[in-house]
Design an enzyme around this catalytic site. Structure first.
Site, PDB file in Angstrom:
ATOM      1  N   HIS A 197      36.151 -32.400 -21.826  1.00  0.00           N
ATOM      2  CA  HIS A 197      35.188 -31.551 -20.522  1.00  0.00           C
ATOM      3  C   HIS A 197      33.718 -32.436 -20.638  1.00  0.00           C
ATOM      4  CE1 HIS A 197      38.386 -29.274 -18.934  1.00  0.00           C
ATOM      5  NE2 HIS A 197      38.585 -30.415 -18.711  1.00  0.00           N
ATOM      6  N   GLU A 227      31.046 -29.131 -21.417  1.00  0.00           N
ATOM      7  CA  GLU A 227      31.525 -28.411 -22.011  1.00  0.00           C
ATOM      8  C   GLU A 227      30.679 -28.799 -23.475  1.00  0.00           C
ATOM      9  OE1 GLU A 227      35.335 -27.397 -21.786  1.00  0.00           O
ATOM     10  OE2 GLU A 227      35.158 -26.889 -20.106  1.00  0.00           O
ATOM     11  N   HIS A 282      35.893 -26.652 -26.588  1.00  0.00           N
ATOM     12  CA  HIS A 282      35.830 -26.834 -25.505  1.00  0.00           C
ATOM     13  C   HIS A 282      34.775 -25.555 -25.381  1.00  0.00           C
ATOM     14  CE1 HIS A 282      39.315 -28.675 -23.024  1.00  0.00           C
ATOM     15  NE2 HIS A 282      39.584 -28.851 -24.512  1.00  0.00           N
ATOM     16  N   GLU A 305      37.535 -22.081 -27.077  1.00  0.00           N
ATOM     17  CA  GLU A 305      36.372 -21.458 -26.050  1.00  0.00           C
ATOM     18  C   GLU A 305      35.402 -21.064 -26.897  1.00  0.00           C
ATOM     19  OE1 GLU A 305      36.656 -22.994 -23.153  1.00  0.00           O
ATOM     20  OE2 GLU A 305      38.183 -23.676 -23.101  1.00  0.00           O
TER      21      GLU A 305
END
Length: 726
Positions: free
Chosen positions: A330, A333, A468, A560
């Protein structure tokens, strides 16, 4: 009066002693001479800056001249000129600002309190719970406010606003005023010349809007005071505040800049050209252990660069496992991208220094770092800057594809086959071929996804992590649930080892491991020790993690990295320190379990695509081209069976210890005799064939062929577009 940049305002204030008198009037500095003012200016200009474009400080739109001056403030390499510098965010979005520092005149509900008025904060699927998507005032009048206590004298330079995050309602603030205070009792309005400044807010829920103050003000407290709001909604906002802590000249320990890291790394955001330059500088510094190569191009033609780090770059060494980190799937990110660029620099410098841990890692592992899988998306987010790119800009590919759902869904192919099979043991649990439809030119597959799949085929990766942002949690496969259930724990056969991998990263990450940290948005992952099965968070069909596990030998998790998808450059040193040990320790896990070489008894040659079965674990892996294999396992005793087409199977007991080094478990296979094959055929039986590998290879050839066709079409279209523009 047009908005002035911070630096220009400071210069004017120095010339007229206005800032000196303002500081004295607020009671912060007893002797606010020009030396003190220079300290403030230097402090601000030394901060790493992201690009941001100010709005008008009045309801009118910026003039064309003002917009032109803002565009000129950005140099060719994307860095903002110091003359238009402004202070960094204080940290509402990154959670550097605590809940206790935020206060409001009123709030609509507990879940819409002042502590929820943070830029880009996300709500759950339900409104009106304790984790809603903004601060919303209980009353609808011009006396409502959201207040921040900066805890110390701070030079406030601007505010960024968003509306409420909600799928059920529309709420945002059109215009607002700002006030400052030293004691939260006496308030001074932000002025635009002789009038109180009125700032333009939002026209929708999600687009962040920046307003820089005509005259930056020193205070401890700041209030955002809504004046008008969307007529069909109510007073709701999410905010970030820009400010520089004012230095105390009487403090002998005062430092003009605290980087947050002792490592001498390039802590800033790098656009495409800057990323290439940095990677090139690392290879120039460490040519013996690094190599840059590309695996394909994005839709717009940007190359997908990979940095290889190894004591013998450019080739696979027999018995040496291959590891990869992938960031920027992404594009917005961005922290993973910068961490991998930091990691390249760190490994190079520490290897040269003789750091034995790093030296051992480089000698024993072939490391591949892909910092930007979606460079097109990143460039879109980078163009806006860290605070103004919002929650979604740049997430998708140029074509609007979410690459996190773009890989073949092999989970349901396997599960459907298991449902239909009379003997589930015959259903393939690994090396599952791509479905045929996925290989056509009509399939909606991003060129970046195609490139990564081809990359996976070319290298015998053993372990990987997909970086991410937007949360603080580590997820492990499966990412997809059975029967399209929205969320449900869906473990793999290697669930225990995947949980170990996730825990290794989460437990050593300083931000995740902090027991006092605030939750990012609406889910408390600390109750799960900051790790969770991906499907138990939300189902993701076609994820890279699941594809990697079912189509190749590679185990992959998702990390994350931060609550803030696009942290400000000033926060990168701290983020590096948060993740440095995790990044290194996770790579070292590639050496757990068993490894060995599977050879032909007579020729001693390695046997490719031999199947390695571990009793009790319904997931097999395959040997690489040279016959070497790696099977990640937790400590224990294992019964391992190896077989290959045309060979008798072989069984061995292999023991795995708790030390982070693999157990060597080699196999020698004997070819099946021709006489035995004739006997099998005479009895009317079929000779076992490994059709799975054949189909898998055929589908890969089809995917590469369709990719070449699409690339040629794209190149022709780009040439036509260039001709039209001329």
């Amino acid at each position: 009066m047009q908005s002035l940049s911070f630096c220009a305002a400071i210069i004017l204030c120095i010339a007229h002693d206005s800032l000196s008198s303002e500081i004295q009037s607020l009671g912060y500095v007893a002797k606010a001479d020009n030396n003190t003012l220079k300290l403030i200016v230097n402090l601000t200009l030394n901060v790493s800056l992201d690009k941001a474009k100010p709005t008008s400080s009045s309801p009118e739109e910026n003039t064309e001249a003002q917009r032109n001056s803002e565009e000129k403030a950005h140099s060719k390499d994307g860095q903002q000129d110091n003359k238009d510098a402004h202070c960094p965010p204080l940290g509402l979005e990154s959670l550097k600002v605590s809940d206790e520092q935020l206060e409001a005149s009123s709030y609509l509900s507990v879940g819409l309190g002042a502590h929820r008025g943070r830029l880009n904060i996300q709500s759950g699927l339900e409104d009106d719970d304790e984790y809603d998507g903004a601060w919303c005032a209980e009353l609808e009048d011009q006396e409502q406010w959201l207040q921040l206590d900066a805890l110390r004298p701070t030079l406030f330079t601007g505010v960024i606003l968003q509306g409420r995050n909600s799928i059920w309602g529309l709420h945002w603030v059109h215009t607002y005023k700002v006030q400052f205070s030293n004691d939260s009792l006496v308030w001074k309005p932000c002025m635009n010349g002789s009038e109180e400044a009125v700032f333009v807010g939002n026209k929708d829920q999600e687009t962040p809007v920046l307003a820089l103050f005509p005259e930056p003000s020193v205070a401890q407290y700041i209030r955002i005071n809504p004046q008008t709001w969307f007529s069909n909604g109510t007073i709701c906002l999410r905010a970030e505040v820009l400010g520089c802590p004012v230095p105390d000249p009487d403090d002998p320990h005062f430092s003009e800049s605290e980087s947050g890291s002792s490592d001498n790394l390039d802590f800033r955001h790098h656009n495409y050209n800057e990323m290439r330059k940095l990677m090139k500088s690392v290879t120039d510094e460490c040519p013996d252990i690094t190599r840059i190569y590309t695996i394909g191009r994005s839709y717009t033609g940007l190359k997908l660069y990979v940095m290889e780090i190894s004591d013998n770059p450019g080739k696979h060494e027999l018995g040496e496992p291959e590891f990869r980190y992938v960031a920027g799937m992404h594009g917005n990110e961005v922290l993973g991208r910068e961490l991998l660029l930091n990691l390249m620099q760190f490994i190079c410098s520490e290897y040269k220094r003789g750091n034995q841990r790093v030296v051992q890692l480089v000698k024993d592992t072939r490391i591949h770092l892909l910092p930007s899988m979606n460079p097109d998306g990143y460039e879109m987010a980078y163009e806006k800057g860290s605070e103004l790119s919002g929650w979604a800009l740049g997430r998708f590919s140029f074509e609007g594809i979410d690459m996190n759902h773009n890989f073949p869904d092999l989970n349901n192919i396997m599960w459907d086959a298991q449902e239909l099979a009379t003997d589930k043991r015959r259903v393939s649990n690994h090396y599952i071929p791509m479905p045929e439809y996925y290989t056509s030119t009509e399939a909606l597959i991003a060129p970046e996804t195609r490139a990564v799949i081809s990359w996976m085929q070319d290298n015998p990766f053993v372990l990987s992590a997909n970086l991410h942002g937007g949360e603080l949690v580590v997820t492990y496969p499966f990412d997809c649930t059975r029967d399209w259930i929205p969320r449900q724990d869906t473990p793999t056969a290697d669930n225990d080892f995947f949980r170990w991998l996730a825990a290794v990263y989460a437990s050593t990450n300083l931000a995740m491991a902090n027991p006092d940290r605030r939750i990012c948005h609406y889910e408390d992952f600390q109750q799960h020790n900051n790790i969770i099965n991906g499907a138990d968070w939300h189902t993701v069909p076609g994820s890279m993690n699941d594809f990697s596990y079912l189509h190749t030998n590679c185990f992959e998790i998702t990390v994350e990295l931060s609550c803030d998808k696009f942290p400000h450059a000033s926060e990168l040193p701290v983020e590096w320190e948060n993740n440095k040990e995790s990044l290194l320790l996770y790579m070292e896990q590639v050496h757990r379990g068993i490894k060995g070489v599977i050879r032909d008894k007579d020729t001693k040659a390695g046997i490719a695509n031999a199947v390695v079965k571990v009793e009790g674990l319904d997931h097999d892996i395959r040997s690489a081209v040279g016959g070497d294999y790696w099977r990640l396992l937790n400590p224990g005793e294992y019964k391992v069976t190896v077989w290959a087409e045309g060979y008798f199977p072989r069984i061995r007991q292999c023991s795995v210890g708790s030390e982070p080094r693999p157990t060597i478990c080699d196999f020698t296979l004997t070819k099946t005799s021709q006489d035995l094959l004739k006997q099998i055929l005479a009895k009317g039986k079929k000779i076992p064939r490994d059709n799975q590998v054949r189909i898998r290879a055929m589908r890969m050839r089809e995917l590469r062929a369709s990719t070449k066709i699409l690339n040629r079409r794209r190149e022709q279209q780009q040439r036509l577009n260039k001709v039209k523009r001329k």
